[in-house]
Every structure is written in C-alpha cells, then in structure tokens.
Design an enzyme around this catalytic site. Structure first.
Site, mmCIF file in Angstrom:
data_model
loop_
_atom_site.group_PDB
_atom_site.id
_atom_site.type_symbol
_atom_site.label_atom_id
_atom_site.label_comp_id
_atom_site.label_asym_id
_atom_site.label_seq_id
_atom_site.Cartn_x
_atom_site.Cartn_y
_atom_site.Cartn_z
ATOM 1 N N LYS A 1 0.853 -1.185 0.000
ATOM 2 C CA LYS A 1 0.000 0.000 0.000
ATOM 3 C C LYS A 1 0.890 1.236 0.000
ATOM 4 O O LYS A 1 1.792 1.377 0.845
ATOM 5 C CB LYS A 1 -0.867 -0.038 1.265
HETATM 6 C C1 E4P Z 1 -8.058 1.603 4.059
HETATM 7 O O1 E4P Z 1 -7.351 1.289 3.129
HETATM 8 C C2 E4P Z 1 -7.949 2.912 4.736
HETATM 9 O O2 E4P Z 1 -6.723 3.015 5.351
HETATM 10 C C3 E4P Z 1 -9.087 3.100 5.692
HETATM 11 O O3 E4P Z 1 -10.293 2.675 5.066
HETATM 12 C C4 E4P Z 1 -9.185 4.490 6.251
HETATM 13 O O4 E4P Z 1 -10.365 4.587 7.003
HETATM 14 P P1 E4P Z 1 -10.627 5.769 8.045
HETATM 15 O O5 E4P Z 1 -10.876 7.025 7.291
HETATM 16 O O6 E4P Z 1 -11.847 5.324 8.800
HETATM 17 O O7 E4P Z 1 -9.414 5.849 8.914
#
Ligand code: E4P
Length: 220
Positions: free
Chosen positions: A84
C-alpha cells in the site's frame, strides 16, 4: 464486489473469515498501532487466515525508500501480501517500479478522479478513494466513487480495481456495490452490521417457536 476487512485485529479477521465471505484485508499504520501487535507478525498472521490480497503500507517518503520497503516486505511476507502506497509523486514512481516487477500495489489516500487516474496509469492493481474522510471534510464520497467508476467505464480501464475505503455505514457499502466499486474495505463494526436485520431476528424466533410446537406434538 470484493468484501475486504479494514482491520489489523486477528480475532476480527478470524471471525469474518469464518463467514466464508472475506476477499481480503487492508491495514494502515493507524490500524497496526491500535492492534497493539508487531507489524510483520500481524500481517503474516492475517495472510495465513485470508488467502485474498492483504495490504501492508509503506512509511517511507521518497520513491526509493518506498520501493525498498515494498521489496523487503514482499521478500519476508506471504505471497498474497500487496503493498500500500500513498498517492504522492514519489508514491506514483514507487508504484510504477513495483508494478513493473509484478508486485501488486494498492494506491491509498485518494480523494479525486485525477489521483485515481494517475494511480491506474502508474500500474496500481487497486486504487483506494476515501469516502468517509471526504464526507467529513465537506465533500461527497459516494459521488467520487461514482465519478471514478464512470471514468473507468468510459476509458476502458480494467487492470486497476476501485477499492472504496474509509467506509462509515452499511449504506456506504450498499451504494458502493450499486455504483460500481470493485471492492470495499469495511471496518469490523460495519461488517458485522451488514448481516443484521430486525425482521431476520423476529422471523427466526417465530420459526423456532413454531418448530418447538411441532416437536411437542410429536410430529418431528
Ligand atoms: C483503508 O485502506 C484505509 O486506510 C481506511 O479505510 C481508512 O479509514 P478511516 O478514514 O476510517 O481511517
């Protein structure tokens, strides 16, 4: 639509995996921090439970640091781990380097169609637009997913999946499926709500009550 769990908590991954509906898991540094576990150990354990793509995020800021971290993670962690990477110029460059080596990349922290397009051009296998955080900041997260989805159709983009992230409700999940996201990453608390409905509970109670009556009459 792929259903992905947004969590670094092993028990949560085990529970949702046991339903037989889990297509993958995403993590980020905040989720790893909250889980209390060691980063690599946590990712390794998750990847043993779920055979789908498991996103592990790099934290370097330069392209070379991200590529180095990505290659290191890929060499140490199970095959289904993907890398990622944040949507920055350095992140795009790192995505291109890793993608050219056949490594799956999830480009994260995406808040516009332009960023999503760049991620797909750089060779990302997933692009993660953040619905909830856009809503929190006065934007319209679902419209963004719809716009990216339409763009993908009009441009014939096939190699890069739209992974709706920062999901805040069951409605978000349902709408993402309806408007064409290929995947949604869902926090545990929302995932467990997906299966709930009051009429399912009351319907089941009535069935069990009637079945008990059938049994007490010696008919089963
Ligand atoms: C996933 O890839 C993201 O890091 C995550 O959905 C972020 O979510 P949040 O905005 O609730 O922290």
């Amino acid at each position: 639509m792929e259903l992905i769990l947004d969590s670094a908590v092993i028990k949560e991954v085990e529970e949702i995996a046991s339903w037989g509906v889990l297509d993958g898991v995403t993590t980020n540094p905040t989720l790893i921090r909250r889980s209390g576990g060691d980063f690599e150990e946590t990712i390794r354990s998750i990847a043993m439970i779920c055979s789908g793509p498991i996103s592990a995020e790099v934290t370097g800021m330069s392209s070379s640091e991200m590529v180095k971290e990505g290659l290191d993670l890929k060499s140490k962690l199970p095959e289904n781990v993907i890398i990622k990477i944040p949507c920055t110029p350095a992140g795009l460059s790192a995505t291109r380097s890793l993608a050219d080596r056949g490594i799956g990349v999830n480009v994260t922290l995406v808040f516009s169609v332009a960023q999503a397009l760049l991620a797909s051009k750089a060779g990302a296998s997933y692009v993660s637009p953040f619905l909830g955080r856009l809503d929190d900041n006065g934007g319209d997260g679902l419209s963004l997913i719809k716009d990216i989805s339409e763009t993908w159709k009009n441009q014939g983009i096939t190699g890069c999946k739209i992974l709706a992230a920062s999901i805040r409700s069951v409605h978000h999940v349902e709408m993402c499926a309806k408007i064409g996201a290929h995947a949604a990453t869902i926090p545990y608390g929302i995932f467990t709500k997906l299966v709930e409905h009051d009429l399912t509970n009351t319907g089941l109670e009535k069935f069990l009550e009637d079945w008990e009556a059938v049994r007490s009459e010696g008919r089963a």
